[in-house]
Write a protein that holds these residues in place. Structure first.
Motif, PDB file in Angstrom:
ATOM      1  N   THR A 130       0.860  -1.186   0.000  1.00  0.00           N
ATOM      2  CA  THR A 130       0.000   0.000   0.000  1.00  0.00           C
ATOM      3  C   THR A 130       0.893   1.231   0.000  1.00  0.00           C
ATOM      4  O   THR A 130       1.831   1.324   0.804  1.00  0.00           O
ATOM      5  CB  THR A 130      -0.915   0.010   1.236  1.00  0.00           C
ATOM      6  OG1 THR A 130      -1.691  -1.188   1.264  1.00  0.00           O
ATOM      7  CG2 THR A 130      -1.841   1.213   1.198  1.00  0.00           C
ATOM      8  N   ARG A 131       0.570   2.174  -0.899  1.00  0.00           N
ATOM      9  CA  ARG A 131       1.345   3.401  -0.980  1.00  0.00           C
ATOM     10  C   ARG A 131       0.432   4.580  -1.258  1.00  0.00           C
ATOM     11  O   ARG A 131      -0.567   4.440  -1.968  1.00  0.00           O
ATOM     12  CB  ARG A 131       2.413   3.307  -2.065  1.00  0.00           C
ATOM     13  CG  ARG A 131       3.768   2.833  -1.568  1.00  0.00           C
ATOM     14  CD  ARG A 131       4.826   2.947  -2.616  1.00  0.00           C
ATOM     15  NE  ARG A 131       6.149   2.665  -2.074  1.00  0.00           N
ATOM     16  CZ  ARG A 131       7.264   2.634  -2.776  1.00  0.00           C
ATOM     17  NH1 ARG A 131       7.227   2.901  -4.074  1.00  0.00           N
ATOM     18  NH2 ARG A 131       8.414   2.371  -2.210  1.00  0.00           N
ATOM     19  N   THR A 132       0.835   5.717  -0.725  1.00  0.00           N
ATOM     20  CA  THR A 132       0.085   6.950  -0.935  1.00  0.00           C
ATOM     21  C   THR A 132       0.874   7.863  -1.864  1.00  0.00           C
ATOM     22  O   THR A 132       2.050   8.156  -1.614  1.00  0.00           O
ATOM     23  CB  THR A 132      -0.175   7.664   0.400  1.00  0.00           C
ATOM     24  OG1 THR A 132      -0.943   6.800   1.254  1.00  0.00           O
ATOM     25  CG2 THR A 132      -0.940   8.958   0.178  1.00  0.00           C
ATOM     26  N   ALA A 133       0.229   8.282  -2.943  1.00  0.00           N
ATOM     27  CA  ALA A 133       0.843   9.210  -3.890  1.00  0.00           C
ATOM     28  C   ALA A 133       0.452  10.628  -3.503  1.00  0.00           C
ATOM     29  O   ALA A 133      -0.736  10.941  -3.357  1.00  0.00           O
ATOM     30  CB  ALA A 133       0.386   8.889  -5.312  1.00  0.00           C
ATOM     31  N   ALA A 134       1.433  11.466  -3.343  1.00  0.00           N
ATOM     32  CA  ALA A 134       1.163  12.859  -2.998  1.00  0.00           C
ATOM     33  C   ALA A 134       0.475  13.566  -4.158  1.00  0.00           C
ATOM     34  O   ALA A 134       0.390  13.051  -5.269  1.00  0.00           O
ATOM     35  CB  ALA A 134       2.461  13.565  -2.620  1.00  0.00           C
ATOM     36  N   ALA A 135      -0.051  14.735  -3.886  1.00  0.00           N
ATOM     37  CA  ALA A 135      -0.765  15.503  -4.906  1.00  0.00           C
ATOM     38  C   ALA A 135       0.138  15.775  -6.100  1.00  0.00           C
ATOM     39  O   ALA A 135       1.309  16.133  -5.947  1.00  0.00           O
ATOM     40  CB  ALA A 135      -1.283  16.805  -4.311  1.00  0.00           C
ATOM     41  N   ASP A 136      -0.416  15.570  -7.287  1.00  0.00           N
ATOM     42  CA  ASP A 136       0.253  15.819  -8.566  1.00  0.00           C
ATOM     43  C   ASP A 136       1.459  14.913  -8.810  1.00  0.00           C
ATOM     44  O   ASP A 136       2.307  15.205  -9.666  1.00  0.00           O
ATOM     45  CB  ASP A 136       0.685  17.289  -8.672  1.00  0.00           C
ATOM     46  CG  ASP A 136      -0.498  18.240  -8.561  1.00  0.00           C
ATOM     47  OD1 ASP A 136      -1.627  17.809  -8.880  1.00  0.00           O
ATOM     48  OD2 ASP A 136      -0.289  19.394  -8.147  1.00  0.00           O
ATOM     49  N   THR A 137       1.562  13.801  -8.069  1.00  0.00           N
ATOM     50  CA  THR A 137       2.624  12.827  -8.336  1.00  0.00           C
ATOM     51  C   THR A 137       2.335  12.095  -9.643  1.00  0.00           C
ATOM     52  O   THR A 137       1.194  11.722  -9.922  1.00  0.00           O
ATOM     53  CB  THR A 137       2.747  11.833  -7.178  1.00  0.00           C
ATOM     54  OG1 THR A 137       3.008  12.547  -5.971  1.00  0.00           O
ATOM     55  CG2 THR A 137       3.862  10.834  -7.425  1.00  0.00           C
ATOM     56  N   ALA A 138       3.360  11.858 -10.429  1.00  0.00           N
ATOM     57  CA  ALA A 138       3.162  11.254 -11.748  1.00  0.00           C
ATOM     58  C   ALA A 138       2.755   9.787 -11.669  1.00  0.00           C
ATOM     59  O   ALA A 138       1.937   9.323 -12.476  1.00  0.00           O
ATOM     60  CB  ALA A 138       4.430  11.389 -12.586  1.00  0.00           C
ATOM     61  N   SER A 139       3.297   9.035 -10.727  1.00  0.00           N
ATOM     62  CA  SER A 139       3.001   7.604 -10.655  1.00  0.00           C
ATOM     63  C   SER A 139       3.256   7.092  -9.248  1.00  0.00           C
ATOM     64  O   SER A 139       3.889   7.774  -8.417  1.00  0.00           O
ATOM     65  CB  SER A 139       3.855   6.816 -11.661  1.00  0.00           C
ATOM     66  OG  SER A 139       5.230   6.946 -11.357  1.00  0.00           O
ATOM     67  N   VAL A 140       2.794   5.883  -8.994  1.00  0.00           N
ATOM     68  CA  VAL A 140       3.008   5.217  -7.722  1.00  0.00           C
ATOM     69  C   VAL A 140       3.322   3.755  -8.023  1.00  0.00           C
ATOM     70  O   VAL A 140       2.710   3.142  -8.895  1.00  0.00           O
ATOM     71  CB  VAL A 140       1.774   5.345  -6.792  1.00  0.00           C
ATOM     72  CG1 VAL A 140       0.525   4.793  -7.452  1.00  0.00           C
ATOM     73  CG2 VAL A 140       2.031   4.648  -5.463  1.00  0.00           C
ATOM     74  N   GLU A 141       4.319   3.190  -7.328  1.00  0.00           N
ATOM     75  CA  GLU A 141       4.757   1.820  -7.549  1.00  0.00           C
ATOM     76  C   GLU A 141       4.468   0.978  -6.315  1.00  0.00           C
ATOM     77  O   GLU A 141       4.734   1.400  -5.187  1.00  0.00           O
ATOM     78  CB  GLU A 141       6.259   1.772  -7.881  1.00  0.00           C
ATOM     79  CG  GLU A 141       6.610   2.485  -9.180  1.00  0.00           C
ATOM     80  CD  GLU A 141       8.087   2.391  -9.504  1.00  0.00           C
ATOM     81  OE1 GLU A 141       8.824   1.812  -8.666  1.00  0.00           O
ATOM     82  OE2 GLU A 141       8.502   2.862 -10.578  1.00  0.00           O
ATOM     83  N   LEU A 142       3.936  -0.207  -6.553  1.00  0.00           N
ATOM     84  CA  LEU A 142       3.577  -1.136  -5.488  1.00  0.00           C
ATOM     85  C   LEU A 142       4.298  -2.457  -5.720  1.00  0.00           C
ATOM     86  O   LEU A 142       4.637  -2.811  -6.854  1.00  0.00           O
ATOM     87  CB  LEU A 142       2.063  -1.362  -5.437  1.00  0.00           C
ATOM     88  CG  LEU A 142       1.188  -0.106  -5.385  1.00  0.00           C
ATOM     89  CD1 LEU A 142      -0.264  -0.461  -5.608  1.00  0.00           C
ATOM     90  CD2 LEU A 142       1.367   0.610  -4.054  1.00  0.00           C
ATOM     91  N   ALA A 143       4.508  -3.214  -4.637  1.00  0.00           N
ATOM     92  CA  ALA A 143       5.180  -4.509  -4.739  1.00  0.00           C
ATOM     93  C   ALA A 143       4.705  -5.409  -3.612  1.00  0.00           C
ATOM     94  O   ALA A 143       4.406  -4.947  -2.501  1.00  0.00           O
ATOM     95  CB  ALA A 143       6.700  -4.365  -4.679  1.00  0.00           C
ATOM     96  N   CYS A 144       4.650  -6.705  -3.907  1.00  0.00           N
ATOM     97  CA  CYS A 144       4.244  -7.707  -2.913  1.00  0.00           C
ATOM     98  C   CYS A 144       5.033  -8.983  -3.180  1.00  0.00           C
ATOM     99  O   CYS A 144       4.889  -9.584  -4.248  1.00  0.00           O
ATOM    100  CB  CYS A 144       2.746  -7.972  -2.980  1.00  0.00           C
ATOM    101  SG  CYS A 144       2.169  -9.291  -1.863  1.00  0.00           S
ATOM    102  N   VAL A 145       5.866  -9.381  -2.234  1.00  0.00           N
ATOM    103  CA  VAL A 145       6.626 -10.630  -2.329  1.00  0.00           C
ATOM    104  C   VAL A 145       5.916 -11.673  -1.475  1.00  0.00           C
ATOM    105  O   VAL A 145       5.848 -11.537  -0.249  1.00  0.00           O
ATOM    106  CB  VAL A 145       8.078 -10.440  -1.867  1.00  0.00           C
ATOM    107  CG1 VAL A 145       8.847 -11.754  -1.981  1.00  0.00           C
ATOM    108  CG2 VAL A 145       8.753  -9.346  -2.668  1.00  0.00           C
ATOM    109  N   LEU A 146       5.381 -12.695  -2.125  1.00  0.00           N
ATOM    110  CA  LEU A 146       4.634 -13.716  -1.417  1.00  0.00           C
ATOM    111  C   LEU A 146       5.568 -14.710  -0.729  1.00  0.00           C
ATOM    112  O   LEU A 146       6.774 -14.753  -0.994  1.00  0.00           O
ATOM    113  CB  LEU A 146       3.718 -14.469  -2.383  1.00  0.00           C
ATOM    114  CG  LEU A 146       2.624 -13.644  -3.064  1.00  0.00           C
ATOM    115  CD1 LEU A 146       1.874 -14.510  -4.058  1.00  0.00           C
ATOM    116  CD2 LEU A 146       1.673 -13.063  -2.038  1.00  0.00           C
TER     117      LEU A 146
END
Length: 281
Positions: A130-146
């Motif tokens: 889970t990630r929060t992108a700040a205002a006007d951020t171009a993108s957000v990257e998420l990752a999950c290692v099972l």
């Protein structure tokens, strides 16, 4: 001399056991350069490799993705996007997602969830789920290692098992004004082969693939009608679960133990025997 021959044979067997592992772990310059060039060009040629360009909206309509492919999809903030991929015993899948946001937006929180073939939510060992992108951020990257997929588990456990896995990507916190704004998403699943350290004694009768039980029953009855909700599987098929490289190391350990026993016997043979005195001495 006999002791020297035994020790030489032991060192020779140990060298033969270690040298293949060292050779496999040492990449050649050509292989490293080819892998780097292929990794740099994989992102640009995802469309040529037949990767999906859309996502499902539920478990039943999840888009199937092969491991190593980069799937893309366009959606709106607030949509539920679903993909599915196969994972076999001994693999440790890593799910990565990138969400490209519009130029103007408020703070948004995105999240990816992974479910197994029984739709049980699987916990992530590590990674920014889970990630929060700040205002006007171009993108957000998420990752999950099972966790490592096991060939067999107790019915009450929640361990990852071979079969189909589902990925759900959605925004969990955004303002009402940003609801419905267009977004672009990318999803990629890769796995690391853990090997015999994760092997267990046992295997499933069938992988946890939705519709596989219905298909097996139809094949036994000779009926051509079979419902398969997920047709994707690993390139080399589902493993049986009984073979792993731990059998090789167990055999080598037995050989080295036998050689050590022979060497120890040769070193201690004759110790403690009384010395025979020639007659008339």
């Amino acid at each position: 001399m006999r002791i020297t021959r035994v020790l030489s044979a032991s060192l020779l067997m140990l060298g033969l056991a270690v040298s293949p592992a060292v050779a496999d772990s040492t990449p050649s310059p050509s292989s490293s350069s080819s892998s780097s060039s292929s990794s740099s060009s994989s992102s640009s040629s995802s469309a040529d490799s037949g990767a999906p360009t859309q996502a499902g909206t539920s478990f039943r309509t999840a888009t199937e993705v092969e491991q190593g492919q980069t799937a893309t999809a366009n959606g709106s903030a607030g949509d539920y996007l679903y993909w599915s991929f196969p994972a076999d015993a001994g693999q440790r899948p890593t799910v990565r997602a990138t969400v490209k946001l519009p130029e103007a937006h408020a703070a948004e929180t995105w999240q990816i969830d992974v479910y197994d073939g029984l739709r049980r939510r699987q916990a992530c060992q590590y990674g920014a789920q889970t990630r929060t992108a700040a205002a006007d951020t171009a993108s957000v990257e998420l990752a999950c290692v099972l966790r490592t997929v096991r060939a067999w588990s107790d019915p009450w456990a929640n361990d990852p098992l071979p079969g189909t896995y589902y990925v759900r990507l959605t925004v969990v916190d955004l303002t009402t004004a940003d609801l419905g704004l267009p977004v672009e998403t990318e999803l990629r699943v890769d796995s690391k082969d853990i090997g015999g350290s994760a092997a267990v004694d046992g295997s499933l009768a069938e992988p946890l693939v939705p519709g596989s039980a219905v298909k097996s029953a139809a094949e036994e009855d000779g009926s051509s009608a079979s419902a398969v909700l997920s047709s994707i599987e690993p390139d080399d098929g589902w493993s049986s679960g009984w073979w792993s490289d731990r059998w090789v190391w167990t055999g080598l350990g037995g050989v080295l133990a036998a050689l050590a026993g022979v060497g120890g016997y040769s070193l201690t043979r004759g110790a403690g025997r009384p010395t025979r005195v020639p007659p008339g001495a």
